[in-house]
Design a protein around this motif. Structure first.
Motif, mmCIF file in Angstrom:
data_model
loop_
_atom_site.group_PDB
_atom_site.id
_atom_site.type_symbol
_atom_site.label_atom_id
_atom_site.label_comp_id
_atom_site.label_asym_id
_atom_site.label_seq_id
_atom_site.Cartn_x
_atom_site.Cartn_y
_atom_site.Cartn_z
ATOM 1 N N LEU A 28 0.811 -1.219 0.000
ATOM 2 C CA LEU A 28 0.000 0.000 0.000
ATOM 3 C C LEU A 28 0.847 1.273 0.000
ATOM 4 O O LEU A 28 0.317 2.362 -0.229
ATOM 5 C CB LEU A 28 -0.978 -0.012 1.172
ATOM 6 C CG LEU A 28 -2.051 -1.105 1.078
ATOM 7 C CD1 LEU A 28 -2.883 -1.176 2.358
ATOM 8 C CD2 LEU A 28 -2.949 -0.918 -0.137
ATOM 9 N N LEU A 29 2.159 1.155 0.214
ATOM 10 C CA LEU A 29 3.038 2.318 0.047
ATOM 11 C C LEU A 29 3.118 2.717 -1.417
ATOM 12 O O LEU A 29 3.190 3.900 -1.744
ATOM 13 C CB LEU A 29 4.458 1.997 0.553
ATOM 14 C CG LEU A 29 4.671 1.837 2.041
ATOM 15 C CD1 LEU A 29 6.100 1.379 2.322
ATOM 16 C CD2 LEU A 29 4.379 3.141 2.774
ATOM 17 N N ASP A 31 0.848 1.567 -3.841
ATOM 18 C CA ASP A 31 -0.491 1.619 -4.434
ATOM 19 C C ASP A 31 -1.507 1.693 -3.298
ATOM 20 O O ASP A 31 -1.742 0.696 -2.622
ATOM 21 C CB ASP A 31 -0.729 0.371 -5.281
ATOM 22 C CG ASP A 31 -2.026 0.432 -6.066
ATOM 23 O OD1 ASP A 31 -2.926 1.230 -5.698
ATOM 24 O OD2 ASP A 31 -2.156 -0.329 -7.032
ATOM 25 N N PRO A 32 -2.102 2.857 -3.065
ATOM 26 C CA PRO A 32 -2.995 3.011 -1.913
ATOM 27 C C PRO A 32 -4.363 2.335 -2.046
ATOM 28 O O PRO A 32 -5.167 2.397 -1.118
ATOM 29 C CB PRO A 32 -3.146 4.529 -1.780
ATOM 30 C CG PRO A 32 -2.894 5.059 -3.147
ATOM 31 C CD PRO A 32 -1.900 4.114 -3.773
ATOM 32 N N SER A 33 -4.632 1.673 -3.160
ATOM 33 C CA SER A 33 -5.923 1.011 -3.351
ATOM 34 C C SER A 33 -5.826 -0.474 -3.006
ATOM 35 O O SER A 33 -5.288 -1.264 -3.790
ATOM 36 C CB SER A 33 -6.415 1.168 -4.790
ATOM 37 O OG SER A 33 -7.551 0.354 -5.001
ATOM 38 N N ARG A 34 -6.381 -0.839 -1.865
ATOM 39 C CA ARG A 34 -6.359 -2.257 -1.464
ATOM 40 C C ARG A 34 -7.092 -3.112 -2.494
ATOM 41 O O ARG A 34 -6.681 -4.231 -2.795
ATOM 42 C CB ARG A 34 -6.996 -2.379 -0.072
ATOM 43 C CG ARG A 34 -7.239 -3.774 0.442
ATOM 44 C CD ARG A 34 -6.024 -4.369 1.118
ATOM 45 N NE ARG A 34 -6.262 -5.713 1.577
ATOM 46 C CZ ARG A 34 -6.270 -6.095 2.834
ATOM 47 N NH1 ARG A 34 -6.029 -5.235 3.791
ATOM 48 N NH2 ARG A 34 -6.483 -7.346 3.153
ATOM 49 N N TYR A 144 -9.039 5.895 -8.498
ATOM 50 C CA TYR A 144 -8.841 6.113 -7.061
ATOM 51 C C TYR A 144 -9.862 7.116 -6.563
ATOM 52 O O TYR A 144 -10.095 8.140 -7.205
ATOM 53 C CB TYR A 144 -7.414 6.601 -6.788
ATOM 54 C CG TYR A 144 -6.381 5.533 -7.094
ATOM 55 C CD1 TYR A 144 -5.866 4.740 -6.089
ATOM 56 C CD2 TYR A 144 -5.962 5.300 -8.402
ATOM 57 C CE1 TYR A 144 -4.944 3.742 -6.368
ATOM 58 C CE2 TYR A 144 -5.048 4.299 -8.689
ATOM 59 C CZ TYR A 144 -4.546 3.525 -7.673
ATOM 60 O OH TYR A 144 -3.645 2.528 -7.952
ATOM 61 N N ILE A 148 -4.328 11.734 -5.029
ATOM 62 C CA ILE A 148 -2.998 11.366 -4.556
ATOM 63 C C ILE A 148 -2.060 12.524 -4.895
ATOM 64 O O ILE A 148 -2.067 13.025 -6.022
ATOM 65 C CB ILE A 148 -2.507 10.078 -5.248
ATOM 66 C CG1 ILE A 148 -3.463 8.914 -4.972
ATOM 67 C CG2 ILE A 148 -1.081 9.740 -4.806
ATOM 68 C CD1 ILE A 148 -3.197 7.686 -5.835
#
Length: 174
Positions: A28-29, A31-34, A144, A148
Protein backbone atom coordinates in the motif's frame (compact mmCIF):
# COMPACT_ATOMS: atom_id res chain seq x y z
CA UNK A 1 9.70 -19.96 -11.91
CA UNK A 2 12.38 -18.55 -9.62
CA UNK A 3 11.45 -19.00 -5.94
CA UNK A 4 14.54 -17.54 -4.22
CA UNK A 5 17.08 -14.99 -5.27
CA UNK A 6 20.06 -13.51 -3.40
CA UNK A 7 21.05 -9.88 -3.92
CA UNK A 8 24.45 -9.97 -2.30
CA UNK A 9 24.92 -11.35 1.17
CA UNK A 10 22.63 -8.89 2.91
CA UNK A 11 19.37 -9.12 0.93
CA UNK A 12 17.34 -12.15 -0.09
CA UNK A 13 14.20 -12.26 -2.21
CA UNK A 14 11.69 -15.06 -2.16
CA UNK A 15 8.31 -15.77 -3.61
CA UNK A 16 5.47 -15.22 -1.14
CA UNK A 17 4.10 -18.61 -0.04
CA UNK A 18 0.48 -19.34 -0.95
CA UNK A 19 -0.51 -19.63 2.74
CA UNK A 20 1.33 -16.43 3.69
CA UNK A 21 -0.56 -13.12 3.99
CA UNK A 22 0.55 -10.41 1.56
CA UNK A 23 2.64 -7.61 3.11
CA UNK A 24 -0.03 -4.93 2.69
CA UNK A 25 1.96 -2.46 4.81
CA UNK A 26 4.47 -2.40 1.94
CA UNK A 27 2.18 -2.93 -1.03
CA UNK A 28 0.00 0.00 0.00
CA UNK A 29 3.04 2.32 0.05
CA UNK A 30 3.24 1.99 -3.74
CA UNK A 31 -0.49 1.62 -4.43
CA UNK A 32 -3.00 3.01 -1.91
CA UNK A 33 -5.92 1.01 -3.35
CA UNK A 34 -6.36 -2.26 -1.46
CA UNK A 35 -8.93 -3.32 -4.07
CA UNK A 36 -6.52 -2.86 -6.99
CA UNK A 37 -3.69 -4.53 -5.06
CA UNK A 38 -5.92 -7.54 -4.31
CA UNK A 39 -6.85 -7.79 -8.01
CA UNK A 40 -3.31 -8.00 -9.29
CA UNK A 41 -2.18 -10.23 -6.42
CA UNK A 42 -4.77 -12.81 -7.59
CA UNK A 43 -3.12 -13.12 -11.01
CA UNK A 44 0.46 -12.11 -10.27
CA UNK A 45 3.36 -13.40 -8.21
CA UNK A 46 4.44 -11.50 -5.12
CA UNK A 47 8.10 -11.45 -4.09
CA UNK A 48 9.34 -10.20 -0.73
CA UNK A 49 12.83 -9.03 0.17
CA UNK A 50 14.28 -9.66 3.60
CA UNK A 51 17.52 -8.27 5.00
CA UNK A 52 19.82 -11.00 6.27
CA UNK A 53 20.00 -9.30 9.68
CA UNK A 54 16.19 -9.53 9.96
CA UNK A 55 15.85 -13.06 8.52
CA UNK A 56 14.74 -14.63 11.80
CA UNK A 57 11.97 -12.05 12.14
CA UNK A 58 10.92 -12.56 8.49
CA UNK A 59 10.22 -8.83 8.40
CA UNK A 60 10.09 -7.80 4.73
CA UNK A 61 12.07 -4.73 3.75
CA UNK A 62 10.72 -4.66 0.20
CA UNK A 63 8.20 -6.18 -2.16
CA UNK A 64 7.36 -6.41 -5.84
CA UNK A 65 4.62 -8.10 -7.86
CA UNK A 66 5.09 -9.51 -11.35
CA UNK A 67 2.08 -10.07 -13.60
CA UNK A 68 2.30 -11.93 -16.95
CA UNK A 69 0.70 -9.92 -19.76
CA UNK A 70 0.71 -12.37 -22.63
CA UNK A 71 3.42 -14.68 -23.95
CA UNK A 72 6.26 -12.13 -24.12
CA UNK A 73 5.42 -9.45 -21.55
CA UNK A 74 5.62 -9.23 -17.77
CA UNK A 75 4.49 -6.15 -15.87
CA UNK A 76 5.96 -4.99 -12.58
CA UNK A 77 2.70 -4.08 -10.85
CA UNK A 78 4.06 -2.91 -7.50
CA UNK A 79 7.49 -2.23 -6.10
CA UNK A 80 8.00 -0.76 -2.64
CA UNK A 81 10.59 -0.41 0.11
CA UNK A 82 9.81 -0.09 3.81
CA UNK A 83 9.98 3.59 4.79
CA UNK A 84 12.80 3.16 7.33
CA UNK A 85 14.94 1.47 4.66
CA UNK A 86 14.40 3.93 1.81
CA UNK A 87 17.36 5.80 0.37
CA UNK A 88 19.74 2.86 0.84
CA UNK A 89 19.68 1.41 -2.69
CA UNK A 90 17.19 -1.35 -1.91
CA UNK A 91 14.70 -0.08 -4.49
CA UNK A 92 17.37 -0.27 -7.21
CA UNK A 93 18.22 -3.81 -6.17
CA UNK A 94 14.54 -4.84 -6.16
CA UNK A 95 14.11 -3.40 -9.66
CA UNK A 96 17.17 -5.33 -10.86
CA UNK A 97 15.79 -8.55 -9.33
CA UNK A 98 12.36 -7.96 -10.89
CA UNK A 99 14.00 -7.52 -14.30
CA UNK A 100 16.07 -10.68 -13.92
CA UNK A 101 13.13 -12.75 -12.69
CA UNK A 102 10.94 -11.46 -15.53
CA UNK A 103 13.67 -12.52 -17.97
CA UNK A 104 13.60 -15.97 -16.36
CA UNK A 105 9.92 -16.05 -17.41
CA UNK A 106 11.38 -15.53 -20.93
CA UNK A 107 9.75 -12.13 -21.16
CA UNK A 108 10.98 -10.06 -24.07
CA UNK A 109 9.26 -6.96 -22.71
CA UNK A 110 9.00 -5.79 -19.12
CA UNK A 111 6.51 -3.03 -18.41
CA UNK A 112 5.95 -0.76 -15.46
CA UNK A 113 3.64 2.16 -14.81
CA UNK A 114 4.00 5.04 -12.41
CA UNK A 115 2.32 8.31 -11.67
CA UNK A 116 3.21 11.57 -13.35
CA UNK A 117 4.12 12.89 -9.90
CA UNK A 118 6.52 10.02 -9.12
CA UNK A 119 9.63 11.92 -10.18
CA UNK A 120 12.18 9.71 -8.37
CA UNK A 121 10.64 6.50 -9.73
CA UNK A 122 10.57 7.87 -13.29
CA UNK A 123 14.27 8.72 -13.04
CA UNK A 124 15.15 5.30 -11.60
CA UNK A 125 13.24 3.35 -14.23
CA UNK A 126 14.84 5.30 -17.07
CA UNK A 127 18.32 4.79 -15.58
CA UNK A 128 17.64 1.06 -15.75
CA UNK A 129 16.76 1.09 -19.43
CA UNK A 130 12.98 1.60 -19.35
CA UNK A 131 11.59 3.94 -22.01
CA UNK A 132 8.35 5.87 -21.89
CA UNK A 133 5.87 4.27 -24.30
CA UNK A 134 2.64 5.99 -23.37
CA UNK A 135 0.49 7.97 -20.99
CA UNK A 136 -2.85 6.81 -19.62
CA UNK A 137 -4.42 10.21 -19.04
CA UNK A 138 -6.42 10.61 -15.82
CA UNK A 139 -5.77 6.98 -14.78
CA UNK A 140 -5.48 7.90 -11.10
CA UNK A 141 -8.52 10.19 -11.24
CA UNK A 142 -10.63 7.37 -12.75
CA UNK A 143 -9.37 4.54 -10.51
CA UNK A 144 -8.84 6.11 -7.06
CA UNK A 145 -11.52 7.68 -4.89
CA UNK A 146 -9.13 10.11 -3.18
CA UNK A 147 -6.65 12.40 -4.88
CA UNK A 148 -3.00 11.37 -4.56
CA UNK A 149 -0.27 13.99 -4.12
CA UNK A 150 3.50 13.53 -4.21
CA UNK A 151 5.83 16.46 -3.56
CA UNK A 152 2.88 18.83 -3.99
CA UNK A 153 1.99 17.45 -7.44
CA UNK A 154 -1.34 15.75 -8.03
CA UNK A 155 -0.94 12.26 -9.42
CA UNK A 156 -3.33 12.16 -12.37
CA UNK A 157 -1.72 10.29 -15.27
CA UNK A 158 -0.10 6.85 -15.47
CA UNK A 159 3.24 7.01 -17.26
CA UNK A 160 3.80 3.65 -19.02
CA UNK A 161 7.38 2.46 -19.50
CA UNK A 162 8.86 -0.61 -21.20
CA UNK A 163 12.18 -2.38 -20.91
CA UNK A 164 13.03 -4.42 -24.00
CA UNK A 165 15.27 -7.46 -24.04
CA UNK A 166 18.73 -6.26 -24.87
CA UNK A 167 18.07 -2.90 -23.22
CA UNK A 168 21.00 -1.61 -21.25
CA UNK A 169 21.10 -0.89 -17.57
CA UNK A 170 22.97 2.37 -17.21
CA UNK A 171 23.41 2.31 -13.42
CA UNK A 172 25.30 -0.49 -11.73
CA UNK A 173 24.28 -2.11 -8.49
CA UNK A 174 26.37 -1.39 -5.41
Amino acid sequence: MMKEYALGQDLHIRMLASDEPPPYELLLLADPSRDLVDRYLQKGTCYIAVLSEEALLQKPVGVFVLLPRGAETVEIMNIAVREDAQGKGIGRRLLQAAIEIAKAFEARNIEIGTGNSSIHQLALYQKYGFRIVGVDRDFFVRNYTEAIYEDGIQCRDMIRLRYNEGGSITESLE
